[in-house]
Scaffold this motif. Sequence first.
Motif, PDB file in Angstrom:
ATOM      1  N   LEU A  60       0.836  -1.209   0.000  1.00  0.00           N
ATOM      2  CA  LEU A  60       0.000   0.000   0.000  1.00  0.00           C
ATOM      3  C   LEU A  60       0.872   1.261   0.000  1.00  0.00           C
ATOM      4  O   LEU A  60       0.505   2.267  -0.609  1.00  0.00           O
ATOM      5  CB  LEU A  60      -0.942  -0.008   1.209  1.00  0.00           C
ATOM      6  N   SER A  63       2.385   1.895  -3.482  1.00  0.00           N
ATOM      7  CA  SER A  63       1.448   2.434  -4.471  1.00  0.00           C
ATOM      8  C   SER A  63       0.891   3.803  -4.084  1.00  0.00           C
ATOM      9  O   SER A  63       0.050   4.347  -4.779  1.00  0.00           O
ATOM     10  CB  SER A  63       0.291   1.451  -4.666  1.00  0.00           C
ATOM     11  N   GLY A  64       1.339   4.345  -2.949  1.00  0.00           N
ATOM     12  CA  GLY A  64       0.899   5.681  -2.558  1.00  0.00           C
ATOM     13  C   GLY A  64      -0.422   5.722  -1.813  1.00  0.00           C
ATOM     14  O   GLY A  64      -0.918   6.804  -1.483  1.00  0.00           O
ATOM     15  N   PHE A  65      -1.014   4.554  -1.534  1.00  0.00           N
ATOM     16  CA  PHE A  65      -2.268   4.536  -0.777  1.00  0.00           C
ATOM     17  C   PHE A  65      -2.013   4.784   0.711  1.00  0.00           C
ATOM     18  O   PHE A  65      -2.885   5.240   1.432  1.00  0.00           O
ATOM     19  CB  PHE A  65      -3.016   3.210  -0.978  1.00  0.00           C
ATOM     20  N   GLU A  67       1.288   6.479   3.223  1.00  0.00           N
ATOM     21  CA  GLU A  67       2.552   7.208   3.157  1.00  0.00           C
ATOM     22  C   GLU A  67       3.317   6.975   4.453  1.00  0.00           C
ATOM     23  O   GLU A  67       2.704   6.859   5.520  1.00  0.00           O
ATOM     24  CB  GLU A  67       2.310   8.712   2.985  1.00  0.00           C
ATOM     25  N   ILE A  76      -2.572   7.729   5.934  1.00  0.00           N
ATOM     26  CA  ILE A  76      -3.314   7.583   4.682  1.00  0.00           C
ATOM     27  C   ILE A  76      -2.650   8.453   3.610  1.00  0.00           C
ATOM     28  O   ILE A  76      -2.333   9.613   3.860  1.00  0.00           O
ATOM     29  CB  ILE A  76      -4.787   7.983   4.882  1.00  0.00           C
ATOM     30  N   GLY A  77      -2.453   7.879   2.433  1.00  0.00           N
ATOM     31  CA  GLY A  77      -1.708   8.562   1.384  1.00  0.00           C
ATOM     32  C   GLY A  77      -2.575   9.357   0.434  1.00  0.00           C
ATOM     33  O   GLY A  77      -3.791   9.169   0.361  1.00  0.00           O
ATOM     34  N   LEU A  78      -1.899  10.227  -0.302  1.00  0.00           N
ATOM     35  CA  LEU A  78      -2.615  11.115  -1.219  1.00  0.00           C
ATOM     36  C   LEU A  78      -3.290  10.353  -2.359  1.00  0.00           C
ATOM     37  O   LEU A  78      -4.314  10.781  -2.887  1.00  0.00           O
ATOM     38  CB  LEU A  78      -1.634  12.143  -1.790  1.00  0.00           C
ATOM     39  N   GLN A  79      -2.740   9.203  -2.733  1.00  0.00           N
ATOM     40  CA  GLN A  79      -3.336   8.416  -3.818  1.00  0.00           C
ATOM     41  C   GLN A  79      -4.758   7.963  -3.440  1.00  0.00           C
ATOM     42  O   GLN A  79      -5.673   8.018  -4.257  1.00  0.00           O
ATOM     43  CB  GLN A  79      -2.449   7.203  -4.083  1.00  0.00           C
ATOM     44  N   LEU A  80      -4.917   7.540  -2.183  1.00  0.00           N
ATOM     45  CA  LEU A  80      -6.254   7.146  -1.719  1.00  0.00           C
ATOM     46  C   LEU A  80      -7.168   8.360  -1.709  1.00  0.00           C
ATOM     47  O   LEU A  80      -8.336   8.288  -2.110  1.00  0.00           O
ATOM     48  CB  LEU A  80      -6.157   6.533  -0.315  1.00  0.00           C
ATOM     49  N   TRP A  81      -6.625   9.491  -1.273  1.00  0.00           N
ATOM     50  CA  TRP A  81      -7.413  10.717  -1.191  1.00  0.00           C
ATOM     51  C   TRP A  81      -7.878  11.168  -2.583  1.00  0.00           C
ATOM     52  O   TRP A  81      -9.012  11.608  -2.758  1.00  0.00           O
ATOM     53  CB  TRP A  81      -6.574  11.818  -0.510  1.00  0.00           C
TER      54      TRP A  81
ATOM     55  N   LEU B  24      -6.599  -2.556  -5.398  1.00  0.00           N
ATOM     56  CA  LEU B  24      -6.211  -1.190  -5.750  1.00  0.00           C
ATOM     57  C   LEU B  24      -6.534  -0.894  -7.212  1.00  0.00           C
ATOM     58  O   LEU B  24      -6.933   0.217  -7.556  1.00  0.00           O
ATOM     59  CB  LEU B  24      -4.714  -0.966  -5.476  1.00  0.00           C
ATOM     60  N   ARG B  28      -8.573   2.102  -8.825  1.00  0.00           N
ATOM     61  CA  ARG B  28      -7.940   2.938  -9.838  1.00  0.00           C
ATOM     62  C   ARG B  28      -8.737   2.994 -11.133  1.00  0.00           C
ATOM     63  O   ARG B  28      -8.473   3.850 -11.992  1.00  0.00           O
ATOM     64  CB  ARG B  28      -6.530   2.431 -10.154  1.00  0.00           C
ATOM     65  N   ALA B  84     -10.175   8.467   3.611  1.00  0.00           N
ATOM     66  CA  ALA B  84      -9.260   9.347   2.877  1.00  0.00           C
ATOM     67  C   ALA B  84      -9.197  10.726   3.510  1.00  0.00           C
ATOM     68  O   ALA B  84      -8.191  11.436   3.373  1.00  0.00           O
ATOM     69  CB  ALA B  84      -9.686   9.449   1.420  1.00  0.00           C
ATOM     70  N   ALA B  87      -6.081  11.605   5.377  1.00  0.00           N
ATOM     71  CA  ALA B  87      -4.783  11.820   4.731  1.00  0.00           C
ATOM     72  C   ALA B  87      -4.245  13.185   5.137  1.00  0.00           C
ATOM     73  O   ALA B  87      -4.878  14.201   4.852  1.00  0.00           O
ATOM     74  CB  ALA B  87      -4.915  11.722   3.211  1.00  0.00           C
ATOM     75  N   GLU B 118       2.705  15.481  -5.933  1.00  0.00           N
ATOM     76  CA  GLU B 118       2.690  14.017  -5.865  1.00  0.00           C
ATOM     77  C   GLU B 118       3.525  13.547  -7.047  1.00  0.00           C
ATOM     78  O   GLU B 118       3.158  13.793  -8.195  1.00  0.00           O
ATOM     79  CB  GLU B 118       1.247  13.498  -5.934  1.00  0.00           C
TER      80      GLU B 118
END
Lengths: 262, 262
Positions: A60, A63-65, A67, A76-81, B24, B28, B84, B87, B118
């Motif tokens: 996770l 993949s940036g989900f 951090e 929680i990462g920016l990718q999830l956001w 994921l 995505r 999210a 984050a 990012e």
Amino acid sequence: MTDRWQPPQPGGSAAPRTATGKVLDVFRAFTQERPELTLTEIAHRSGLAMTTTHRLVGELAESGFLERSHDRRYRIGLQLWEIAALAPRGLALRELALPFLEDLYEVTHENVQLAVRETTEVVFVERIAGRRAVPVRTRVGGRFPMSATGVGLVLLAHAPMEVQEQVLSTPLPRFTTETVTDPTELRSMLAAVRRNGFAISDGQVTEDAVSVAAPVFGPDGDIAASVSLVVQGAGTRPASLIPTVRAAARGISRGMRTPGTW
Amino acid sequence: MTDRWQPPQPGGSAAPRTATGKVLDVFRAFTQERPELTLTEIAHRSGLAMTTTHRLVGELAESGFLERSHDRRYRIGLQLWEIAALAPRGLALRELALPFLEDLYEVTHENVQLAVRETTEVVFVERIAGRRAVPVRTRVGGRFPMSATGVGLVLLAHAPMEVQEQVLSTPLPRFTTETVTDPTELRSMLAAVRRNGFAISDGQVTEDAVSVAAPVFGPDGDIAASVSLVVQGAGTRPASLIPTVRAAARGISRGMRTPGTW
């Protein structure tokens, strides 16, 4: 405010977790109270073995989900956001409503809130607060019981009957001496909300705050959200705010009916 | 604006996907351009077998991470959005910055933007836009190349050297005749941004818009975000906005240094 996290049920009758369930449990380990966690804490809160946690969190984070911070904690990462920003009831609703919420803020300089219902709770999707505004107990992404807040009363009043019965059949939480905890009284309040087209919650969450809320209806005519103003109780006349809040709610409802916006 | 979705690579040398990777990939599959998808579309866009997709989507919908609409399409669910919201670089940053952004909006009634980096792109985490403000091409949760926008120039100027080199070594996208696409010219612009403490992007994204941006620094002294005002090019004097934007950026930086807020 409720903490989403529930300690994992050890043993018990539940079916074994799937791989997907384990990923979601890693995400669910993070809460408002605990937004940064070590690997050990994630393992403990998700009830997963340390080796499994290590592998899942690694994937996770890769993949940036999630951090990793400087001190080896995860968050929680920016990718999830970014993906979550696509939730129609999250940021999409908020984007559509924002001009109306800003108008409400500009003419009042009070707390402006936008909320939706998730099962039997209120989830706040937007909050604009002036520096002079009365302190409120809500945050964006936070949950709250439905029975006490203005937005909650509106969302509950227009919720499916089985949701209303579920809320009315469980003990109603008390926040102040003014909080309505009698199901019969709440039932008649909900009828009044449907009849009047707005809700007023006076001192039921915090002693000195009054909330005026109105419903936002989606293109299918079902309730989609609720918008409110929360003002200092002393010296304000909530009645004078009702037309302002209702007009904003109608504006957002109209926006949701525009093809392509929703 | 870039679509996050990349078509799955059929066959090829990539390692087989893990169970986590499949989950994921389902998330995505949803993008700004395609926020609602049928099961078949999710299968196609994620490159998963239909039976696998059916099972995964079922589990994700059951847990509220996806939601099913009336017409049997799926979309990102509120449960994912709630998680999210934790984050730090998403809603937490936005909550901390919001009072300063509102002040910027109140004194200018122009577009106010807050963005983070990012990898090699800009992600917008907040945008407040007046009705009279010049139209902009950004949305909250949206991505944008770094080289053209004001916030992007600020974030790139303070990014690690390897990120700068990566951006400078790939073709720079052109949006208008004013867009800087020469790496040497961009390199000297970035040096000026570091020297001056702000960036101005004049007509480089849309002909009639000027962006004034300043850096937000985190408690570790690294760049954390960038805040900007985007105004109509004709008749404005961007220079007069520089102190206002810089003061707001410094206020947010100071907020990030307060213990417990970040």
